[in-house]
Structure formats: C-alpha cells, structure tokens
Scaffold this motif. Structure first.
Motif, PDB file in Angstrom:
ATOM      1  N   LEU A  14     -21.247  -4.561   2.894  1.00 42.78           N
ATOM      2  CA  LEU A  14     -20.465  -5.570   3.620  1.00 42.78           C
ATOM      3  C   LEU A  14     -19.801  -6.574   2.665  1.00 42.78           C
ATOM      4  N   ILE A  15     -20.572  -7.050   1.679  1.00 47.23           N
ATOM      5  CA  ILE A  15     -19.963  -7.983   0.714  1.00 47.23           C
ATOM      6  C   ILE A  15     -19.919  -7.283  -0.646  1.00 47.23           C
ATOM      7  N   ASP A  16     -18.817  -6.558  -0.861  1.00 49.89           N
ATOM      8  CA  ASP A  16     -18.595  -5.927  -2.159  1.00 49.89           C
ATOM      9  C   ASP A  16     -17.534  -6.739  -2.900  1.00 49.89           C
ATOM     10  N   ALA A  17     -17.015  -6.201  -4.005  1.00 47.14           N
ATOM     11  CA  ALA A  17     -16.129  -7.019  -4.846  1.00 47.14           C
ATOM     12  C   ALA A  17     -14.899  -7.549  -4.089  1.00 47.14           C
ATOM     13  N   PRO A  18     -14.185  -6.726  -3.279  1.00 46.34           N
ATOM     14  CA  PRO A  18     -13.032  -7.306  -2.576  1.00 46.34           C
ATOM     15  C   PRO A  18     -13.427  -8.438  -1.615  1.00 46.34           C
ATOM     16  N   ASP A 262      -4.392  -9.701   3.141  1.00 50.32           N
ATOM     17  CA  ASP A 262      -4.728  -9.773   1.724  1.00 50.32           C
ATOM     18  C   ASP A 262      -5.954  -8.894   1.425  1.00 50.32           C
ATOM     19  N   PHE A 263      -6.970  -8.998   2.270  1.00 45.23           N
ATOM     20  CA  PHE A 263      -8.197  -8.207   2.075  1.00 45.23           C
ATOM     21  C   PHE A 263      -7.876  -6.715   2.145  1.00 45.23           C
ATOM     22  N   PHE A 264      -7.059  -6.347   3.141  1.00 41.72           N
ATOM     23  CA  PHE A 264      -6.710  -4.931   3.294  1.00 41.72           C
ATOM     24  C   PHE A 264      -6.001  -4.434   2.023  1.00 41.72           C
TER      25      PHE A 264
END
Ligand SMILES: Cc1cc2nc3c(=O)[nH]c(=O)nc-3n(C[C@H](O)[C@H](O)[C@H](O)COP(=O)(O)O)c2cc1C
Length: 322
Positions: A14-18, A262-264
């Motif tokens: 769920l919380i990876d580098a991006p 931005d996340f995508f």
C-alpha cells in the motif's frame, strides 16, 4: 530535536515508493519506513534493496527530502545482521526491525508478530543486528502488543531496548486483534513508562482529533500514521500545521484530483513494462480515498473495468478539466 515528529507507516502493498513520494510531497511527515523486506536464508543483492527502497540511490530521502528508513523482517538473527550490514553498505543509515506483522506466511516462518511470544529471541535478534552495525547507524523496532494476549508486551519492549534499539514504534493491538477497533493507546503509555528509549505511538489515527487523543493517552510526542494518511493524504500536513499553532482546512476533492493524476503518472514511470501495476495501485488508492471522499467512489466506478493506461489517463484528464 524536540518538536513532535510524524512517521509514515510501513504498509506492504500500500505504501511503496510512489506513495511515499506523493504523501511526503503533500507534506507533514518527518520520516517514512519502507514495506518490510523479508529475510530468509540469503543476503539480498543491490537490486532487491533498490526495489524496496529506491530512495537508497537518493541519499535515503524522498523527492521532498523526507528521510526513509528500511524495515527488515525475519527470525534468524545472523541472517538479519548480514542483511542489515549489506543495506548499510548500500547507503542506509537507519534500520527498523518488524516484530508485528500478522501475515500467516510470515508467522509460519517465525517472523513478525509470532516472535512476540519469545522476548529472549527478540532480544537476541536486536542485539545481533546492533552488534553488526557501526554505532552511527540507527536501529529501531516496531511491535504489536503481543501475539494472542498482552501478557508479554512490556517484556518485549524491554527486550528491544536491552538488545540496543534506539527507538520503538508500538502498534497498539495484539496480532489476534488484527485491525479491529479500538487500538489500546493506554498500553502504549504503559510501554513508554517501562523503557527509556523514545516510543512512537501508532494505531487508528484517522483525524486531527485522533492525533490529539493518541498523544494525550499515550504520552508520546511522536506518532506514526498508516491508513489515515492514505485515506486523508493531507492528514500529516494538517497535524504538522496544528503543531505549529495553525489550523488549516482539509484539501477539497478538486485539490486532491491533481495528486491522483500525479500518483498515476508516477506509478506508470516506475515500471514502464508492467501495465497492471499503475492500474492496480490507482484502483487500490481510490478504494481507500472513498472512505473520506465520496467522489473517489464515483471515479472508482468509472475506472473499475478499465485495464488500459491510456483509457484511465483519458478519464483522469477529463476530470481535471472540469
Ligand atoms: C496493508 C497493510 C500493510 C502493512 N504492512 C506493514 C509492514 O510492512 N510493516 C509493518 O511494520 N507494519 C505493517 N502494517 C501495519 C502498519 O504499519 C500500522 O502499524 C497499522 O496499520 C496501524 O496503523 P494505522 O491504524 O495508522 O493504519 C501494515 C498494515 C496494513 C493495513
């Protein structure tokens, strides 16, 4: 440093580098922890470490300049130490040890929360890793309150301190309690009083009011945010502003939309060959965001059956133009 610090939780899948990049650019965090890197019988090579922590190649910081800590999970003290040494050779300056993961596969191999039944084993792991690292490298640990009950909570925290960890994060639940509310913040206070290293309070902080409450009940200065930060991406920013004496409004849906786009794009850039990754990550985040923003549920419904990056990008850009 005396100001209250905010930590972004390690969250596998769920919380990876991006996601770390995004949330730390929105702001408010002082530290992030990577998803756990599982240690079995080998010493991971550079490419594995960089996969979990690409920030190793950027002085252990996200783009926004927030420090990143690498988390190890395993039960074999010597292998944990060898892997910790390896990632330090690659540039890591802070290692965190996971004594809280409830996943059955991990627990079957005597890693994660299952170790909370054996404080001596925990101490051995922490001490072995500590001995293998230069003094300037920070070693910390993260624990739950126990496996099936809380009988050994204080013993485990003391074992972590005894082993030489410099700080301890406590997720205020046992393994058996899973993620069921409530989180037992009063137990964090008991642990804090039983050790002399700094304790970071964690569990069920979804709003500024929860933050005020966890600090008051636990007596901790530093707090870690997990799901709350994914569902309310500006929660840390609001809390940091509050700690500076300011109350700032939450981001509106229209203000969140550019961050979604931005996340995508970040996820698309991470691995150009893997089209499934950005699509899956976006849908996963929308499913969390809709718990706070109903509009995320509507966007999710529009995207649900789409699998092509171009189709999804088109919908996101159309939303942004409105
Ligand atoms: C999907 C998911 C993945 C997680 N992965 C990790 C992990 O890799 N390492 C770890 O120490 N904790 C992990 N956790 C636990 C979180 O770091 C945190 O302790 C927990 O979610 C409670 O905090 P919260 O209520 O703020 O979410 C995970 C939790 C979830 C829900």
């Amino acid at each position: 440093m005396n100001f209250p610090r905010l930590h972004l939780a390690p969250m596998q899948g769920l919380i990876d580098a991006p996601m770390r990049d995004l949330l730390t650019r929105i702001g408010g965090f002082d530290v992030c922890v990577t998803e756990f890197v599982r240690i079995t019988h080998t010493v991971h090579g550079r490419s594995i470490w960089l996969k979990y922590m690409p920030e190793l190649a950027h002085t252990n910081q996200t783009q926004a300049g927030t420090a990143v800590v690498v988390q190890l999970l395993g039960s074999h003290a010597e292998n944990m130490a060898l892997n910790a040494k390896k990632v330090v050779e690659l540039g890591a300056t802070h290692i965190d040890l996971n004594f809280g993961c409830p996943a059955p596969t991990v627990n079957q191999h005597q890693g994660g929360a299952v170790l909370l039944q054996y404080p001596d084993k925990i101490e051995e792991i922490v001490a072995t890793v500590r001995r293998s690292l230069p003094a300037k490298i920070m070693l910390s640990a993260k624990m739950r309150l126990g496996y099936e009950n809380k009988n050994l909570a204080l013993a485990c925290a003391q074992a972590i301190e005894q082993g030489g960890a410099g700080e301890l994060t406590v997720h205020a639940r046992t393994k058996t309690e899973g993620y069921r509310p409530p989180a037992h913040w009063e137990w964090i206070a008991r642990i804090r009083q039983s050790v002399s290293i700094p304790v970071i309070a964690n569990g069920d902080v979804f709003t500024l009011a929860d933050y005020q409450q966890i600090r008051s009940v636990s007596g901790c200065k530093d707090v870690m945010l997990g799901r709350g930060a994914v569902q309310r991406p500006d929660l840390a920013r609001q809390i940091a502003a509050y700690n500076q004496g300011e109350i700032i409004p939450s981001l509106s849906w229209l203000e969140i939309l550019p961050w979604i786009n931005d996340f995508f794009n970040c996820c698309c850039n991470k691995d150009a060959a893997n089209h499934n990754y950005p699509v899956a990550r976006l849908k996963q985040w929308l499913a969390q965001l809709k718990l706070v923003y109903p509009q995320a549920g509507q966007l999710f419904a529009q995207l649900r059956t789409l699998t092509k990056i171009a189709d999804i990008r088109h919908i996101l850009l159309t939303q942004l133009k409105h």
